[in-house]
Motif scaffolding. Structure first.
Motif, mmCIF file in Angstrom:
data_model
loop_
_atom_site.group_PDB
_atom_site.id
_atom_site.type_symbol
_atom_site.label_atom_id
_atom_site.label_comp_id
_atom_site.label_asym_id
_atom_site.label_seq_id
_atom_site.Cartn_x
_atom_site.Cartn_y
_atom_site.Cartn_z
ATOM 1 N N ARG A 213 31.585 1.630 23.509
ATOM 2 C CA ARG A 213 32.792 2.004 23.377
ATOM 3 C C ARG A 213 32.936 3.563 23.788
ATOM 4 N NH1 ARG A 213 38.013 0.549 21.280
ATOM 5 N NH2 ARG A 213 38.998 2.344 20.528
ATOM 6 N N PRO A 214 33.327 3.740 24.816
ATOM 7 C CA PRO A 214 33.349 5.232 25.185
ATOM 8 C C PRO A 214 34.680 5.914 24.875
ATOM 9 C CG PRO A 214 34.113 3.935 27.163
ATOM 10 C CD PRO A 214 33.568 2.881 26.033
ATOM 11 N N PRO A 215 34.831 7.269 24.915
ATOM 12 C CA PRO A 215 35.970 7.865 24.754
ATOM 13 C C PRO A 215 36.866 7.700 25.720
ATOM 14 C CG PRO A 215 34.403 9.554 25.515
ATOM 15 C CD PRO A 215 33.628 8.259 25.198
ATOM 16 N N LEU A 216 38.189 7.810 25.714
ATOM 17 C CA LEU A 216 39.308 7.732 26.629
ATOM 18 C C LEU A 216 39.483 8.997 27.180
ATOM 19 C CD1 LEU A 216 41.131 6.078 28.433
ATOM 20 C CD2 LEU A 216 42.951 6.464 26.477
ATOM 21 N N ALA A 217 38.777 9.269 28.360
ATOM 22 C CA ALA A 217 38.570 10.474 28.835
ATOM 23 C C ALA A 217 39.602 10.708 29.994
ATOM 24 C CB ALA A 217 37.209 10.949 29.348
ATOM 25 N N PRO A 218 40.074 11.971 30.449
ATOM 26 C CA PRO A 218 40.810 12.123 31.445
ATOM 27 C C PRO A 218 40.188 11.754 33.009
ATOM 28 C CG PRO A 218 41.200 13.795 29.971
ATOM 29 C CD PRO A 218 40.118 13.107 29.651
ATOM 30 N N GLY A 219 41.032 11.191 33.795
ATOM 31 C CA GLY A 219 40.389 10.804 35.197
ATOM 32 C C GLY A 219 40.007 9.336 35.023
ATOM 33 N N MET A 220 39.938 8.495 34.061
ATOM 34 C CA MET A 220 39.423 7.057 34.019
ATOM 35 C C MET A 220 40.827 6.308 34.426
ATOM 36 S SD MET A 220 37.597 6.401 30.020
ATOM 37 C CE MET A 220 35.963 6.894 30.026
ATOM 38 N N PHE A 221 40.186 5.458 35.373
ATOM 39 C CA PHE A 221 41.225 4.527 35.741
ATOM 40 C C PHE A 221 41.229 3.165 34.678
ATOM 41 C CE2 PHE A 221 42.798 0.992 38.729
ATOM 42 C CZ PHE A 221 43.907 1.557 39.300
ATOM 43 N N CYS A 222 42.908 3.119 34.154
ATOM 44 C CA CYS A 222 42.830 2.077 33.108
ATOM 45 C C CYS A 222 44.035 1.091 33.672
ATOM 46 C CB CYS A 222 43.079 3.057 31.738
ATOM 47 S SG CYS A 222 41.813 3.873 31.290
ATOM 48 N N GLU A 223 44.041 0.047 32.746
ATOM 49 C CA GLU A 223 45.200 -0.724 32.805
ATOM 50 C C GLU A 223 46.169 -0.463 31.518
ATOM 51 O OE1 GLU A 223 44.579 -4.972 33.239
ATOM 52 O OE2 GLU A 223 45.010 -5.061 31.071
ATOM 53 N N VAL A 224 47.284 -0.491 31.692
ATOM 54 C CA VAL A 224 48.365 -0.235 30.781
ATOM 55 C C VAL A 224 49.225 -1.450 30.455
ATOM 56 C CG1 VAL A 224 50.338 1.173 29.993
ATOM 57 C CG2 VAL A 224 48.284 2.190 31.105
ATOM 58 N N GLU A 225 49.242 -1.933 29.099
ATOM 59 C CA GLU A 225 50.081 -3.056 28.880
ATOM 60 C C GLU A 225 51.338 -2.518 28.060
ATOM 61 O OE1 GLU A 225 49.892 -6.309 25.564
ATOM 62 O OE2 GLU A 225 48.341 -7.033 27.098
ATOM 63 N N LEU A 226 52.506 -2.875 28.431
ATOM 64 C CA LEU A 226 53.516 -2.456 28.010
ATOM 65 C C LEU A 226 54.409 -3.730 27.363
ATOM 66 C CD1 LEU A 226 54.820 0.129 30.580
ATOM 67 C CD2 LEU A 226 53.512 0.600 28.288
ATOM 68 N N ARG A 227 54.861 -3.672 26.134
ATOM 69 C CA ARG A 227 55.423 -4.874 25.555
ATOM 70 C C ARG A 227 56.802 -4.345 25.136
ATOM 71 N NH1 ARG A 227 52.238 -9.809 23.130
ATOM 72 N NH2 ARG A 227 50.292 -9.406 24.245
ATOM 73 N N GLY A 228 58.053 -4.961 25.614
ATOM 74 C CA GLY A 228 59.245 -4.556 25.012
ATOM 75 C C GLY A 228 59.515 -5.661 23.852
ATOM 76 N N GLN A 229 60.752 -5.339 23.126
ATOM 77 C CA GLN A 229 61.023 -6.125 21.844
ATOM 78 C C GLN A 229 61.203 -7.614 22.293
ATOM 79 O OE1 GLN A 229 60.585 -4.997 18.697
ATOM 80 N NE2 GLN A 229 59.652 -3.655 19.936
ATOM 81 N N PRO A 230 60.915 -8.445 21.428
ATOM 82 C CA PRO A 230 61.110 -10.034 21.866
ATOM 83 C C PRO A 230 62.673 -10.259 22.038
ATOM 84 C CG PRO A 230 59.895 -9.839 19.946
ATOM 85 C CD PRO A 230 60.381 -8.364 19.945
ATOM 86 N N ARG A 231 62.874 -11.066 23.056
ATOM 87 C CA ARG A 231 64.440 -11.548 23.444
ATOM 88 C C ARG A 231 64.439 -12.947 22.913
ATOM 89 N NH1 ARG A 231 66.313 -9.356 28.984
ATOM 90 N NH2 ARG A 231 65.140 -7.461 29.080
ATOM 91 N N THR A 232 65.253 -13.110 22.077
ATOM 92 C CA THR A 232 65.537 -14.275 21.243
ATOM 93 C C THR A 232 66.228 -15.211 21.907
ATOM 94 O OG1 THR A 232 67.144 -13.597 19.674
ATOM 95 C CG2 THR A 232 64.724 -13.281 18.843
ATOM 96 N N GLY A 233 66.150 -16.611 21.917
ATOM 97 C CA GLY A 233 67.178 -17.462 22.426
ATOM 98 C C GLY A 233 67.288 -17.488 23.912
ATOM 99 N N GLN A 234 66.201 -17.334 24.455
ATOM 100 C CA GLN A 234 65.797 -17.152 25.899
ATOM 101 C C GLN A 234 65.362 -18.608 26.533
ATOM 102 O OE1 GLN A 234 67.029 -14.639 27.858
ATOM 103 N NE2 GLN A 234 67.917 -14.298 26.047
ATOM 104 N N ILE A 235 65.705 -19.119 27.471
ATOM 105 C CA ILE A 235 65.310 -20.256 28.172
ATOM 106 C C ILE A 235 64.116 -19.724 29.212
ATOM 107 C CG2 ILE A 235 65.525 -22.470 29.425
ATOM 108 C CD1 ILE A 235 67.860 -22.794 27.901
ATOM 109 N N VAL A 236 63.001 -20.252 29.152
ATOM 110 C CA VAL A 236 61.841 -19.974 30.140
ATOM 111 C C VAL A 236 61.587 -21.236 30.937
ATOM 112 C CG1 VAL A 236 61.608 -17.712 29.255
ATOM 113 C CG2 VAL A 236 60.128 -19.669 28.238
ATOM 114 N N ILE A 237 60.992 -20.980 31.999
ATOM 115 C CA ILE A 237 60.437 -22.082 32.708
ATOM 116 C C ILE A 237 59.210 -21.690 33.701
ATOM 117 C CG2 ILE A 237 62.633 -23.522 32.866
ATOM 118 C CD1 ILE A 237 62.828 -22.708 35.791
ATOM 119 N N PRO A 238 58.353 -22.628 33.959
ATOM 120 C CA PRO A 238 57.347 -22.195 34.728
ATOM 121 C C PRO A 238 57.852 -21.790 36.016
ATOM 122 C CG PRO A 238 56.848 -24.309 33.817
ATOM 123 C CD PRO A 238 58.103 -24.035 33.568
ATOM 124 N N ARG A 239 57.488 -20.688 36.767
ATOM 125 C CA ARG A 239 58.108 -20.434 38.099
ATOM 126 C C ARG A 239 57.623 -21.513 39.364
ATOM 127 N NH1 ARG A 239 56.476 -14.013 39.375
ATOM 128 N NH2 ARG A 239 57.831 -14.557 41.259
#
Length: 202
Positions: free
Chosen positions: A95-121
């Motif tokens: 586990r290294p430190p998160l140092a400036p210059g590292m190329f990282c992945e960022v995951e962003l999660r919004g708040q759940p959307r209730t009552g939605q219908i989702v289907i496979p693309r």
């Protein structure tokens, strides 16, 4: 620069950034749109990851701000997340430190959307889907797509809960023909995991 905080800038396509906003009919007063208001509107949970092969480290992060200008070349919004105390819990080789210059992945999660219908693309075919009606006959129907992400599409209209969606390719597809439907539990499980954020989302 310091050891108490590291910032990571993520460039998000505009259409994907809009899906992070909770649905609301309430207009936003741009004259009072300060950073505190932005943090309330963008009610986002964030994670920063460093990944190389099988090696992966993650840090919890928080939404900090949105850059003032859009990137007109890539049509992206620049969202800045902050990781507090990025030099804590360091384990050499693991586990290294998160140092400036590292190329990282960022995951962003919004708040759940209730009552939605989702289907496979993959069930979408030129803005239409195939259904099996209550007489086990094939039906073609137009649907309206709110947004797509990863392997799923969130619908704005066209389907009702409980209707049976065809997820395989019905070839030849003749509307009204009699079919013998079989539940695809693997597709159902994968869709549930992705829609609830338990599976990989991109």
């Amino acid at each position: 620069y310091g050891t108490d905080l590291t910032e990571v800038e993520a460039q998000i396509p505009i259409n994907q950034a809009l899906t992070l906003l909770p649905p609301s009919d309430e207009p936003i007063d741009r004259m009072s749109l300060n950073m505190q208001t932005m943090r309330r509107v963008f009610d986002i949970n964030a994670t920063v990851r460093l990944q190389s092969g099988d090696f992966q480290v993650a840090w919890p992060a928080r939404f900090d701000r949105v850059r003032e200008q859009l990137d007109t070349r890539t049509r992206t919004v620049r969202i800045v997340v902050a990781v507090d105390n990025p030099y804590e819990n360091i384990v050499p080789g693991k586990r290294p430190p998160l140092a400036p210059g590292m190329f990282c992945e960022v995951e962003l999660r919004g708040q759940p959307r209730t009552g939605q219908i989702v289907i496979p693309r993959t069930a979408l075919r030129d803005g239409h889907v195939y259904l099996v009606n209550d007489k086990n006959r094939l039906e073609r129907r137009a649907v309206q797509i709110a947004f797509s992400q990863g392997g799923l599409a969130c619908l704005a209209g066209g389907l009702k809960p409980g209707e049976r969606l065809v997820v395989s390719d019905p070839t030849p597809a003749v509307e009204g023909m009699l079919v013998e439907p079989h539940a695809d539990l693997d597709v159902e499980q994968s869709l549930v995991e992705e829609a609830t954020g338990e599976g990989p989302v991109r």
